[in-house]
Motif scaffolding. Sequence first.
Motif, PDB file in Angstrom:
ATOM      1  N   GLU A  30       0.838  -1.200   0.000  1.00 13.93           N
ATOM      2  CA  GLU A  30       0.000   0.000   0.000  1.00 13.93           C
ATOM      3  C   GLU A  30       0.876   1.255   0.000  1.00 13.93           C
ATOM      4  OE1 GLU A  30      -2.879  -0.257   3.153  1.00 13.93           O
ATOM      5  OE2 GLU A  30      -3.864  -1.989   2.241  1.00 13.93           O
ATOM      6  N   GLU A  31       1.984   1.213   0.740  1.00 12.38           N
ATOM      7  CA  GLU A  31       2.922   2.339   0.757  1.00 12.38           C
ATOM      8  C   GLU A  31       3.525   2.553  -0.634  1.00 12.38           C
ATOM      9  OE1 GLU A  31       7.033   3.705   3.024  1.00 12.38           O
ATOM     10  OE2 GLU A  31       5.794   2.159   3.942  1.00 12.38           O
ATOM     11  N   LEU A  32       3.903   1.464  -1.301  1.00  6.46           N
ATOM     12  CA  LEU A  32       4.450   1.570  -2.657  1.00  6.46           C
ATOM     13  C   LEU A  32       3.409   2.124  -3.625  1.00  6.46           C
ATOM     14  CD1 LEU A  32       6.445  -1.780  -2.864  1.00  6.46           C
ATOM     15  CD2 LEU A  32       7.379   0.524  -2.595  1.00  6.46           C
ATOM     16  N   GLU A  33       2.142   1.751  -3.422  1.00  4.25           N
ATOM     17  CA  GLU A  33       1.083   2.277  -4.274  1.00  4.25           C
ATOM     18  C   GLU A  33       0.910   3.780  -4.039  1.00  4.25           C
ATOM     19  OE1 GLU A  33      -3.118   0.783  -5.901  1.00  4.25           O
ATOM     20  OE2 GLU A  33      -3.097   1.031  -3.717  1.00  4.25           O
ATOM     21  N   LEU A  34       0.981   4.204  -2.798  1.00  2.00           N
ATOM     22  CA  LEU A  34       0.882   5.636  -2.494  1.00  2.00           C
ATOM     23  C   LEU A  34       2.021   6.427  -3.134  1.00  2.00           C
ATOM     24  CD1 LEU A  34      -0.227   5.587   1.258  1.00  2.00           C
ATOM     25  CD2 LEU A  34      -1.582   6.326  -0.722  1.00  2.00           C
ATOM     26  N   LEU A  35       3.189   5.811  -3.250  1.00  2.00           N
ATOM     27  CA  LEU A  35       4.333   6.453  -3.899  1.00  2.00           C
ATOM     28  C   LEU A  35       4.199   6.448  -5.426  1.00  2.00           C
ATOM     29  CD1 LEU A  35       7.190   4.933  -1.708  1.00  2.00           C
ATOM     30  CD2 LEU A  35       6.463   7.334  -1.754  1.00  2.00           C
ATOM     31  N   GLY A  36       3.241   5.673  -5.938  1.00  2.00           N
ATOM     32  CA  GLY A  36       3.021   5.610  -7.380  1.00  2.00           C
ATOM     33  C   GLY A  36       3.872   4.571  -8.085  1.00  2.00           C
ATOM     34  N   TYR A  37       4.549   3.704  -7.334  1.00  2.00           N
ATOM     35  CA  TYR A  37       5.447   2.710  -7.923  1.00  2.00           C
ATOM     36  C   TYR A  37       4.724   1.460  -8.407  1.00  2.00           C
ATOM     37  CZ  TYR A  37       9.305   5.403  -5.909  1.00  2.00           C
ATOM     38  OH  TYR A  37      10.195   6.388  -5.581  1.00  2.00           O
ATOM     39  N   ILE A  38       3.593   1.149  -7.797  1.00  2.00           N
ATOM     40  CA  ILE A  38       2.818  -0.027  -8.177  1.00  2.00           C
ATOM     41  C   ILE A  38       1.341   0.338  -8.190  1.00  2.00           C
ATOM     42  CG2 ILE A  38       4.485  -1.670  -7.196  1.00  2.00           C
ATOM     43  CD1 ILE A  38       2.430  -2.107  -4.886  1.00  2.00           C
ATOM     44  N   LYS A  39       0.551  -0.552  -8.778  1.00  2.00           N
ATOM     45  CA  LYS A  39      -0.904  -0.434  -8.750  1.00  2.00           C
ATOM     46  C   LYS A  39      -1.439  -1.749  -8.232  1.00  2.00           C
ATOM     47  CE  LYS A  39      -5.036   1.089  -9.703  1.00  2.00           C
ATOM     48  NZ  LYS A  39      -5.737   1.330  -8.502  1.00  2.00           N
ATOM     49  N   ILE A  40      -2.167  -1.703  -7.129  1.00  2.00           N
ATOM     50  CA  ILE A  40      -2.762  -2.908  -6.551  1.00  2.00           C
ATOM     51  C   ILE A  40      -4.110  -3.154  -7.220  1.00  2.00           C
ATOM     52  CG2 ILE A  40      -3.697  -3.968  -4.454  1.00  2.00           C
ATOM     53  CD1 ILE A  40      -1.671  -2.268  -2.854  1.00  2.00           C
ATOM     54  N   ASN A  41      -4.357  -4.406  -7.578  1.00  2.00           N
ATOM     55  CA  ASN A  41      -5.644  -4.796  -8.142  1.00  2.00           C
ATOM     56  C   ASN A  41      -6.570  -5.143  -6.978  1.00  2.00           C
ATOM     57  OD1 ASN A  41      -7.851  -5.819  -9.440  1.00  2.00           O
ATOM     58  ND2 ASN A  41      -6.728  -7.308 -10.658  1.00  2.00           N
ATOM     59  N   TRP A  42      -7.351  -4.167  -6.557  1.00  2.00           N
ATOM     60  CA  TRP A  42      -8.246  -4.345  -5.411  1.00  2.00           C
ATOM     61  C   TRP A  42      -9.480  -5.162  -5.776  1.00  2.00           C
ATOM     62  CZ3 TRP A  42      -6.266  -3.337  -0.875  1.00  2.00           C
ATOM     63  CH2 TRP A  42      -5.236  -2.405  -0.772  1.00  2.00           C
ATOM     64  N   GLU A  43      -9.670  -5.437  -7.056  1.00  2.75           N
ATOM     65  CA  GLU A  43     -10.832  -6.206  -7.508  1.00  2.75           C
ATOM     66  C   GLU A  43     -10.687  -7.695  -7.204  1.00  2.75           C
ATOM     67  OE1 GLU A  43     -13.534  -4.609  -8.812  1.00  2.75           O
ATOM     68  OE2 GLU A  43     -12.403  -2.798  -8.349  1.00  2.75           O
ATOM     69  N   GLU A  44      -9.461  -8.151  -7.051  1.00  3.72           N
ATOM     70  CA  GLU A  44      -9.218  -9.564  -6.768  1.00  3.72           C
ATOM     71  C   GLU A  44      -9.525  -9.823  -5.304  1.00  3.72           C
ATOM     72  OE1 GLU A  44      -5.517 -11.159  -8.131  1.00  3.72           O
ATOM     73  OE2 GLU A  44      -5.504  -9.809  -9.854  1.00  3.72           O
ATOM     74  N   THR A  45     -10.476 -10.682  -5.048  1.00  8.62           N
ATOM     75  CA  THR A  45     -10.869 -10.940  -3.669  1.00  8.62           C
ATOM     76  C   THR A  45     -10.119 -12.111  -3.048  1.00  8.62           C
ATOM     77  OG1 THR A  45     -12.732 -12.270  -4.448  1.00  8.62           O
ATOM     78  CG2 THR A  45     -13.166  -9.950  -3.974  1.00  8.62           C
ATOM     79  N   ASP A  46      -9.678 -13.055  -3.884  1.00 13.16           N
ATOM     80  CA  ASP A  46      -8.981 -14.229  -3.352  1.00 13.16           C
ATOM     81  C   ASP A  46      -7.549 -13.896  -2.943  1.00 13.16           C
ATOM     82  OD1 ASP A  46     -11.209 -15.761  -3.783  1.00 13.16           O
ATOM     83  OD2 ASP A  46     -10.496 -16.586  -5.679  1.00 13.16           O
ATOM     84  N   LYS A  47      -6.834 -13.213  -3.817  1.00 15.80           N
ATOM     85  CA  LYS A  47      -5.430 -12.894  -3.562  1.00 15.80           C
ATOM     86  C   LYS A  47      -5.103 -11.604  -4.285  1.00 15.80           C
ATOM     87  CE  LYS A  47      -1.118 -14.951  -2.772  1.00 15.80           C
ATOM     88  NZ  LYS A  47      -0.893 -15.004  -1.376  1.00 15.80           N
ATOM     89  N   LEU A  48      -4.768 -10.577  -3.532  1.00 15.16           N
ATOM     90  CA  LEU A  48      -4.409  -9.299  -4.129  1.00 15.16           C
ATOM     91  C   LEU A  48      -3.105  -9.422  -4.907  1.00 15.16           C
ATOM     92  CD1 LEU A  48      -5.108  -6.811  -1.199  1.00 15.16           C
ATOM     93  CD2 LEU A  48      -6.497  -7.181  -3.237  1.00 15.16           C
ATOM     94  N   THR A  49      -3.046  -8.735  -6.034  1.00 17.52           N
ATOM     95  CA  THR A  49      -1.811  -8.671  -6.799  1.00 17.52           C
ATOM     96  C   THR A  49      -1.496  -7.216  -7.112  1.00 17.52           C
ATOM     97  OG1 THR A  49      -2.940  -8.895  -8.925  1.00 17.52           O
ATOM     98  CG2 THR A  49      -2.164 -10.932  -7.892  1.00 17.52           C
TER      99      THR A  49
END
Length: 63
Positions: A30-49
Amino acid sequence: MERAELESIMKNINHQQHSSILGGMQAEYEELELLGYIKINWEETDKLTAVITDKGRAFVASL
């Protein structure tokens, strides 16, 4: 997150092009996403990627 940990995670994601978020690591991702380095796929309910962004690739290239 310490710089060495950030670099390690980013290098791993860059190598794989996407990464499953392992248990106990969600806060770091989540910290890396806030920095703009990654995008988390929050749509995946079984396992986030996460996928690396252009900004994340540029960061890894600068290491």
